[in-house]
Design a protein around this motif. Structure first.
Motif, PDB file in Angstrom:
ATOM      1  N   THR A 101       0.810  -1.217   0.000  1.00 29.04           N
ATOM      2  CA  THR A 101       0.000   0.000   0.000  1.00 29.04           C
ATOM      3  C   THR A 101       0.846   1.271   0.000  1.00 29.04           C
ATOM      4  OG1 THR A 101      -0.155  -0.121   2.420  1.00 29.04           O
ATOM      5  CG2 THR A 101      -1.916  -1.150   1.142  1.00 29.04           C
ATOM      6  N   ASP A 102       2.117   1.203   0.477  1.00 30.36           N
ATOM      7  CA  ASP A 102       2.987   2.378   0.455  1.00 30.36           C
ATOM      8  C   ASP A 102       3.930   2.367  -0.743  1.00 30.36           C
ATOM      9  OD1 ASP A 102       4.578   0.296   1.248  1.00 30.36           O
ATOM     10  OD2 ASP A 102       5.583   1.377   2.858  1.00 30.36           O
ATOM     11  N   GLY A 103       3.725   1.436  -1.677  1.00 28.58           N
ATOM     12  CA  GLY A 103       4.514   1.402  -2.897  1.00 28.58           C
ATOM     13  C   GLY A 103       5.756   0.553  -2.842  1.00 28.58           C
ATOM     14  N   ARG A 104       6.084  -0.050  -1.723  1.00 24.83           N
ATOM     15  CA  ARG A 104       7.288  -0.886  -1.623  1.00 24.83           C
ATOM     16  C   ARG A 104       7.027  -2.293  -2.144  1.00 24.83           C
ATOM     17  NH1 ARG A 104       8.878  -1.719   4.044  1.00 24.83           N
ATOM     18  NH2 ARG A 104       6.714  -1.206   4.547  1.00 24.83           N
ATOM     19  N   SER A 105       8.125  -2.992  -2.454  1.00 27.35           N
ATOM     20  CA  SER A 105       8.028  -4.412  -2.764  1.00 27.35           C
ATOM     21  C   SER A 105       7.939  -5.199  -1.469  1.00 27.35           C
ATOM     22  CB  SER A 105       9.239  -4.868  -3.575  1.00 27.35           C
ATOM     23  OG  SER A 105      10.434  -4.700  -2.821  1.00 27.35           O
ATOM     24  N   THR A 106       7.686  -6.488  -1.568  1.00 29.96           N
ATOM     25  CA  THR A 106       7.461  -7.296  -0.367  1.00 29.96           C
ATOM     26  C   THR A 106       8.708  -7.429   0.502  1.00 29.96           C
ATOM     27  OG1 THR A 106       7.934  -9.305  -1.629  1.00 29.96           O
ATOM     28  CG2 THR A 106       5.629  -8.619  -1.459  1.00 29.96           C
ATOM     29  N   ASP A 107       9.917  -7.311  -0.084  1.00 31.28           N
ATOM     30  CA  ASP A 107      11.148  -7.497   0.683  1.00 31.28           C
ATOM     31  C   ASP A 107      11.926  -6.199   0.873  1.00 31.28           C
ATOM     32  OD1 ASP A 107      11.899  -7.126  -1.904  1.00 31.28           O
ATOM     33  OD2 ASP A 107      13.254  -8.837  -2.013  1.00 31.28           O
ATOM     34  N   GLN A 108      11.281  -5.077   0.687  1.00 28.97           N
ATOM     35  CA  GLN A 108      11.967  -3.782   0.753  1.00 28.97           C
ATOM     36  C   GLN A 108      11.790  -3.153   2.124  1.00 28.97           C
ATOM     37  OE1 GLN A 108      10.812  -1.125  -2.386  1.00 28.97           O
ATOM     38  NE2 GLN A 108      12.163   0.533  -1.718  1.00 28.97           N
ATOM     39  N   VAL A 109      12.904  -2.600   2.650  1.00 29.87           N
ATOM     40  CA  VAL A 109      12.897  -1.885   3.927  1.00 29.87           C
ATOM     41  C   VAL A 109      12.638  -0.405   3.661  1.00 29.87           C
ATOM     42  CG1 VAL A 109      14.257  -1.294   5.976  1.00 29.87           C
ATOM     43  CG2 VAL A 109      14.482  -3.556   4.938  1.00 29.87           C
ATOM     44  N   ARG A 110      11.887   0.227   4.530  1.00 26.35           N
ATOM     45  CA  ARG A 110      11.603   1.653   4.375  1.00 26.35           C
ATOM     46  C   ARG A 110      12.885   2.480   4.472  1.00 26.35           C
ATOM     47  NH1 ARG A 110       7.090   2.136   8.958  1.00 26.35           N
ATOM     48  NH2 ARG A 110       8.323   0.384   9.744  1.00 26.35           N
ATOM     49  N   PRO A 111      12.893   3.702   3.939  1.00 20.41           N
ATOM     50  CA  PRO A 111      14.084   4.560   4.026  1.00 20.41           C
ATOM     51  C   PRO A 111      14.492   4.804   5.477  1.00 20.41           C
ATOM     52  CG  PRO A 111      12.508   5.459   2.459  1.00 20.41           C
ATOM     53  CD  PRO A 111      11.810   4.331   3.153  1.00 20.41           C
ATOM     54  N   ILE A 112      15.803   4.775   5.721  1.00 25.80           N
ATOM     55  CA  ILE A 112      16.346   4.909   7.075  1.00 25.80           C
ATOM     56  C   ILE A 112      17.185   6.176   7.151  1.00 25.80           C
ATOM     57  CG2 ILE A 112      17.925   3.907   8.772  1.00 25.80           C
ATOM     58  CD1 ILE A 112      17.111   1.155   7.741  1.00 25.80           C
ATOM     59  N   THR A 113      16.962   6.988   8.178  1.00 30.66           N
ATOM     60  CA  THR A 113      17.825   8.132   8.490  1.00 30.66           C
ATOM     61  C   THR A 113      18.246   8.017   9.955  1.00 30.66           C
ATOM     62  OG1 THR A 113      15.936   9.528   9.075  1.00 30.66           O
ATOM     63  CG2 THR A 113      16.713   9.624   6.803  1.00 30.66           C
ATOM     64  N   ILE A 114      19.509   8.346  10.225  1.00 35.58           N
ATOM     65  CA  ILE A 114      20.078   8.223  11.576  1.00 35.58           C
ATOM     66  C   ILE A 114      20.802   9.513  11.912  1.00 35.58           C
ATOM     67  CG2 ILE A 114      21.699   6.969  13.043  1.00 35.58           C
ATOM     68  CD1 ILE A 114      21.261   4.524  11.228  1.00 35.58           C
ATOM     69  N   GLU A 115      20.450  10.114  13.030  1.00 34.46           N
ATOM     70  CA  GLU A 115      21.133  11.307  13.525  1.00 34.46           C
ATOM     71  C   GLU A 115      21.762  10.983  14.875  1.00 34.46           C
ATOM     72  OE1 GLU A 115      20.268  15.960  14.857  1.00 34.46           O
ATOM     73  OE2 GLU A 115      18.651  14.726  14.013  1.00 34.46           O
ATOM     74  N   MET A 116      23.097  10.944  14.897  1.00 29.56           N
ATOM     75  CA  MET A 116      23.794  10.651  16.134  1.00 29.56           C
ATOM     76  C   MET A 116      23.904  11.915  16.994  1.00 29.56           C
ATOM     77  SD  MET A 116      24.507   7.417  16.102  1.00 29.56           S
ATOM     78  CE  MET A 116      25.572   7.408  17.540  1.00 29.56           C
ATOM     79  N   SER A 117      23.766  11.743  18.301  1.00 34.80           N
ATOM     80  CA  SER A 117      23.893  12.807  19.310  1.00 34.80           C
ATOM     81  C   SER A 117      23.012  14.011  19.002  1.00 34.80           C
ATOM     82  CB  SER A 117      25.361  13.245  19.426  1.00 34.80           C
ATOM     83  OG  SER A 117      26.193  12.162  19.753  1.00 34.80           O
ATOM     84  N   PRO A 118      21.703  13.826  18.851  1.00 33.90           N
ATOM     85  CA  PRO A 118      20.831  14.984  18.629  1.00 33.90           C
ATOM     86  C   PRO A 118      20.601  15.811  19.892  1.00 33.90           C
ATOM     87  CG  PRO A 118      19.503  13.017  18.831  1.00 33.90           C
ATOM     88  CD  PRO A 118      20.940  12.560  18.877  1.00 33.90           C
ATOM     89  N   LEU A 119      20.917  15.258  21.061  1.00 30.79           N
ATOM     90  CA  LEU A 119      20.695  15.940  22.331  1.00 30.79           C
ATOM     91  C   LEU A 119      22.009  16.513  22.850  1.00 30.79           C
ATOM     92  CD1 LEU A 119      18.295  13.388  24.054  1.00 30.79           C
ATOM     93  CD2 LEU A 119      17.691  15.439  22.741  1.00 30.79           C
ATOM     94  N   PRO A 120      21.954  17.504  23.753  1.00 27.79           N
ATOM     95  CA  PRO A 120      23.186  18.095  24.315  1.00 27.79           C
ATOM     96  C   PRO A 120      24.059  17.047  25.000  1.00 27.79           C
ATOM     97  CG  PRO A 120      21.286  19.460  24.813  1.00 27.79           C
ATOM     98  CD  PRO A 120      20.746  18.199  24.206  1.00 27.79           C
ATOM     99  N   PRO A 121      25.346  17.367  25.210  1.00 31.22           N
ATOM    100  CA  PRO A 121      26.292  16.371  25.748  1.00 31.22           C
ATOM    101  C   PRO A 121      26.021  15.946  27.187  1.00 31.22           C
ATOM    102  CG  PRO A 121      27.334  18.523  25.515  1.00 31.22           C
ATOM    103  CD  PRO A 121      26.022  18.617  24.835  1.00 31.22           C
ATOM    104  N   SER A 122      25.110  16.611  27.896  1.00 37.54           N
ATOM    105  CA  SER A 122      24.768  16.138  29.235  1.00 37.54           C
ATOM    106  C   SER A 122      24.115  14.763  29.186  1.00 37.54           C
ATOM    107  CB  SER A 122      23.830  17.128  29.934  1.00 37.54           C
ATOM    108  OG  SER A 122      22.648  17.324  29.166  1.00 37.54           O
ATOM    109  N   VAL A 123      23.530  14.415  28.035  1.00 33.87           N
ATOM    110  CA  VAL A 123      23.022  13.064  27.811  1.00 33.87           C
ATOM    111  C   VAL A 123      24.188  12.229  27.304  1.00 33.87           C
ATOM    112  CG1 VAL A 123      21.361  11.657  26.555  1.00 33.87           C
ATOM    113  CG2 VAL A 123      20.744  13.977  27.257  1.00 33.87           C
ATOM    114  N   HIS A 124      24.484  11.134  27.971  1.00 38.03           N
ATOM    115  CA  HIS A 124      25.697  10.376  27.663  1.00 38.03           C
ATOM    116  C   HIS A 124      25.714   9.868  26.232  1.00 38.03           C
ATOM    117  CE1 HIS A 124      26.157   9.485  32.257  1.00 38.03           C
ATOM    118  NE2 HIS A 124      26.384  10.745  31.938  1.00 38.03           N
ATOM    119  N   GLY A 125      24.611   9.321  25.773  1.00 41.28           N
ATOM    120  CA  GLY A 125      24.532   8.838  24.401  1.00 41.28           C
ATOM    121  C   GLY A 125      23.124   8.998  23.887  1.00 41.28           C
TER     122      GLY A 125
END
Length: 910
Positions: free
Chosen positions: A490-514
């Motif tokens: 229904t979203d246009g993908r094939s049966t074995d396709q993973v949705r688009p992935i985006t990753i943003e490392m450390s989006p929070l201030p450094p007081s948060v350890h990780g």
């Protein structure tokens, strides 16, 4: 009753019968055992100093011998103590043979069962996996609709199935089932910790086991059951060896099968573990603790219904082999329960509570028209394209319109369609091209007690629950048809396709350890990791006693993640289950405490959800831990798989979907979650809405999941380079060292005065003390200088009592006994009621003011002693807490007796 040993035989014969004796200075000698071999009974051997040994011929061990001359001189004075039998000259019988091994199957054959009945109590014994599992009904909870107790070993689990007859049944479109599971602390001979000595609200573990019971049973209750039903499961006895959770699945299934609830296919549950490379069904707790694969499998005698487990990155082939082994054991148990019910242990179905939905509703909806178009076509248009919110809104609006048109009576055209014969509706749907035979086969019939009115198609006779249930089935069929006909979802993908992935490392201030913001399609998780010392560990209590976890993951699913308004508070069952799955997926990669001494708390806050949020939590949790500097053994990713079956009965091939949407989860037949690294699987969860899956189909799904997982791992490696792993500046450094357990009180001080002063003066974040023996002191701070200062202050307080963690420990000092004297001991403290003197570093003795002199001393200030003075003392008493009462034997001045007089303490002459 002593006699000398016969002369030692030549050294060349020593290998025939030798007794190993441990002598002082770590030396081992061979003592020739004439007497032991002659009598065949334990003897007391003396003559080697003050030592005595019990010797027996059957305990003989060979060892290297010392020189013959040294051995003979050693044995010259050795004697063997005879017993009364020897003195009477009796001939002793050889030792009794070892008892035969215990027959774990109690005379039964593997894979068989035995059904008995006595005095209204129905019993079932099943021989499976090398053990006998006993079922019993009719003794307890006889007012419940079904009640069964299950025993394996000395563990007993009881379940009662009840139904609510008070309210008249009404058609509903869901299964009205409630499952509760409780581990009574009395089952293990314990009482709950804390002030309240009563088993309270369910723990996280009990919630997870309740889900294990619920998931395989709920889909198999016959559609149309309308009375509220409860399964209440209790662990009544626990032997410490048999894990009770899978017994709870069997007990609940048996209780429901014997009850008045329509439950045609009993299920059973087993645990399969890989121990030392071998697969074991229903392992002991000790085996489970060292297992590299731990799966709970539940199903019917024919197919798998539910799987939950974790592993140490085992390959997919091993998981499939474990499932096959588990399903074989499940087949035996499920077949036995079914035959037990058929043998007369069960009750007939409570007919008033069973309201099967009309079979005519679905056919009617297939022909129903919305805005001049058939309803299936309208559904297809609503489900394809756009965002999740657009697709859901289109489907919800369409369903609301249909329900209103069928049941509300106010929409234009609805009355006309309700009064139109079914044949006309079929002709309109088919565009007038259908044959009479096709129309007759696909149209409604006068069945299910609906009468002639329904044959003609008046929808006013339909119940709302029937309409909504039929609409859901129509949506399922339409979704499968879209994929089958177009090859796209229904979203246009094939049966074995993973949705688009985006990753943003450390989006929070450094007081948060990780931290990391992981987005896959319209599913998003904000992952955070916090590092700390042992005081941050997650403590809990179960049948094994008080426990703690140094790594734990907490999952939160606020209502805004799906654009709704709702309660925010303590986690529900779903959140507990999803968090546990993600935690188990990551645990296999977490370093040991020796390699990484921190406690790790990981959180997953779901900020958007369109399916597979638990697997997004695995990815986000992994990346946030890496961002916090946790040296994971490998990256871990997870993916959720779905399945679309042909519900029309046409025999179409099952369609396996990778990275399912929320709608595919809701309308599909399977929710199959797999997590792991490039080498294998670390967590596994399967839920089925049909009557089970075959092993071959699961094998295909696992392989497709592996391909999807590798794709996600590739994206994660692009976002973070594991070679650049470092502890962030804001993370407290940790240093641990050991001190004698008796020194803990001195470090803490009265009311925590000492330890708080050290924290304040050194500037460290915290000092945690693990009260083991020796005690482990853990100092945490962002400053290495502050840690060094705190350790120096503790060392100054305890002098030489610090024992390094690394390296061999020095031998312990000799114990202190009553009567021991100590010279030149330092007076540590003068208090109004006496004097504290340090006997040795870290060990104090106390002399009460009344014991300082034979004459009365009114005030401690009259005693001319001060902290730092040296005195001689004698230990006069040791109390039950290991504290020492002393007498001061040195001379000292007491002002109240005479200004110039000097006296000795009362212990001087003792």
């Amino acid at each position: 009753a002593r006699r000398p040993l016969p002369p030692p035989m030549p050294h060349a014969l020593a290998s025939s019968a030798l007794l190993l004796l441990s002598l002082p200075h770590g030396r081992a000698f061979s003592l020739f055992g004439h007497a032991a071999s002659e009598y065949g009974r334990p003897r007391a051997v003396s003559g080697l100093g003050n030592s005595r040994w019990a010797c027996a011929a059957r305990d003989v061990r060979l060892c290297d011998t010392a020189g013959v001359s040294e051995l003979e001189s050693l044995l010259a004075n050795v004697h063997v103590e005879a017993d009364a039998h020897d003195e009477a000259g009796e001939v002793l019988e050889p030792p009794a043979p070892a008892p035969p091994p215990v027959d774990m199957l109690e005379g039964m054959t593997e894979g068989t069962w035995e059904i008995t009945e006595s005095g209204g109590v129905h019993s079932l014994r099943v021989a499976v996996a090398g053990k006998v599992i006993r079922f019993e009904s009719g003794k307890m909870a006889r007012l419940a609709s079904g009640a069964v107790s299950v025993t394996s070993g000395q563990t007993n689990v009881f379940c009662a199935a009840t139904l609510d007859r008070r309210n008249p049944p009404r058609p509903i479109d869901f299964t009205p089932l409630r499952v509760d599971y409780s581990e009574r602390s009395s089952a293990a001979g314990r009482s709950p910790g804390g002030y309240i000595k009563r088993d309270g609200r369910p723990s996280d573990h009990e919630t997870l086991v309740a889900r294990l019971i619920d998931r395989p049973i709920r889909p198999l209750i016959t559609t149309g059951w309308s009375l509220e039903t409860q399964l209440a499961t209790y662990v009544l006895a626990y032997d410490g060896r048999t894990v009770p959770d899978v017994l709870g699945i069997c007990a609940a299934s048996a209780a429901l099968a014997l009850s008045e609830v329509p439950f045609p296919k009993p299920v059973a549950g087993v645990r399969v573990a890989q121990v030392n490379g071998q697969l074991v069904v229903n392992p002991t707790t000790a085996e489970q603790a060292i297992a590299t694969l731990d799966l709970v499998v539940a199903g019917t005698k024919d197919a798998v219904m539910m799987v939950e487990g974790a592993a140490a990155f085992v390959p997919e082939a091993t998981v499939v082999e474990a499932l096959e082994l588990g399903l074989a054991a499940i087949g035996v148990l499920a077949s036995a329960i079914g035959e037990w019910r058929a043998a007369g242990a069960g009750l007939p179905v409570y007919a008033p509570g069973f309201l099967p939905p009309s079979t005519q509703v679905y056919g009617f909806l297939e022909r129903f028209q919305v805005d001049g178009a058939p309803l299936p076509s309208a559904y297809r248009q609503a489900m394809i394209g756009g965002t999740k919110e657009q697709r859901e809104r289109n489907c919800v609006d369409l369903q609301a319109r249909v329900v209103e048109m069928l049941l509300g009576g106010g929409k234009a055209g609805a009355a006309e369609q309700r009064e139109m014969p079914a044949e006309a509706l079929a002709g309109r749907d088919a565009g007038g091209g259908g044959t009479d035979e096709e129309d007759e086969d696909s149209g409604p019939t006068a069945a299910e007690g609906k009468g002639e009115a329904e044959v003609l198609g008046p929808a006013s006779s339909f119940e709302e629950a029937e309409v909504r249930g039929a609409l859901k089935k129509l949506a399922c069929v339409t979704m499968r048809q879209i994929v089958e006909e177009t090859g796209e979802r229904t979203d246009g993908r094939s049966t074995d396709q993973v949705r688009p992935i985006t990753i943003e490392m450390s989006p929070l201030p450094p007081s948060v350890h990780g931290s990391v913001l992981f987005t896959r399609g319209e599913t998003q998780s904000l992952g955070t990791t916090t590092l700390g010392d042992n005081s941050m560990a997650q403590r809990y209590e179960n049948l094994q006693g008080e426990q703690s976890k140094r790594f734990y993951l907490q999952y939160a699913f606020p209502p805004f993640s799906v654009g709704e308004v709702g309660r925010i508070g303590s986690p529900g069952r779903r959140e507990v289950g999803h968090g546990n799955l993600a935690e188990r997926a990551l645990r296999a990669a977490v370093p040991s405490k020796e390699a990484f001494p921190y406690v790790i708390r990981t959180e997953s806050l779901i900020t958007e959800s369109c399916g597979s949020s638990s697997m997004a939590s695995v990815c986000a949790g992994c990346l946030s831990m890496l961002g916090a500097g946790v040296p994971l053994s490998s990256m871990v990713a997870g993916v959720a798989m779905g399945l679309l079956l042909d519900e029309t009965g046409g025999g179409g091939e099952p369609i396996i979907l990778t990275d399912i949407l929320g709608s595919e989860d809701a309308l599909g037949t399977m929710d199959f979650k797999v997590a792991g690294d490039e080498k294998g699987i670390s967590a596994f969860q399967l839920d089925i809405k049909c009557e089970g899956l075959s092993i071959d189909l699961m094998r295909k799904a696992l392989e497709q999941a592996r391909v999807g997982r590798l794709h996600i791992l590739e994206k994660m490696h692009e976002a973070f380079d594991m070679k650049a792993l470092t502890l962030p500046p804001g993370v407290n450094r940790i240093k641990s060292f050991e001190v004698p357990a008796k020194s803990v009180g001195r470090i803490i001080g009265p009311g925590g005065v000492n330890i708080n002063a050290i924290i304040a003066e050194s500037g460290v974040a915290n000092i945690n003390i693990d009260k083991s023996d020796p005690a482990v002191v853990t100092v945490t701070s962002t400053s290495d200088a502050a840690i060094a200062a705190a350790i120096q202050m503790v060392e100054q307080m305890l002098a030489d009592s610090v024992v390094p963690v690394v390296g061999p420990r020095p031998p312990p000092p000799p114990p202190i006994s009553v009567g021991d004297t100590f010279e030149g001991c330092e007076v540590k403290n003068m208090v109004p009621f006496g004097v504290f003197v340090e006997l040795r570093p870290g060990v104090d003795g106390f002399c009460h003011i009344s014991e300082l002199s034979e004459k009365y001393i009114k005030n401690i200030d009259d005693v001319v002693l001060a902290a730092g003075d040296s005195v001689d003392v004698k230990v006069v008493q040791i109390n039950k807490n290991g504290q020492y009462r002393i007498a001061i034997t040195s001379e000292f001045e007491v002002k109240s007796i005479a200004p110039t007089a000097r006296t000795k303490g009362r212990g001087a002459g003792q």
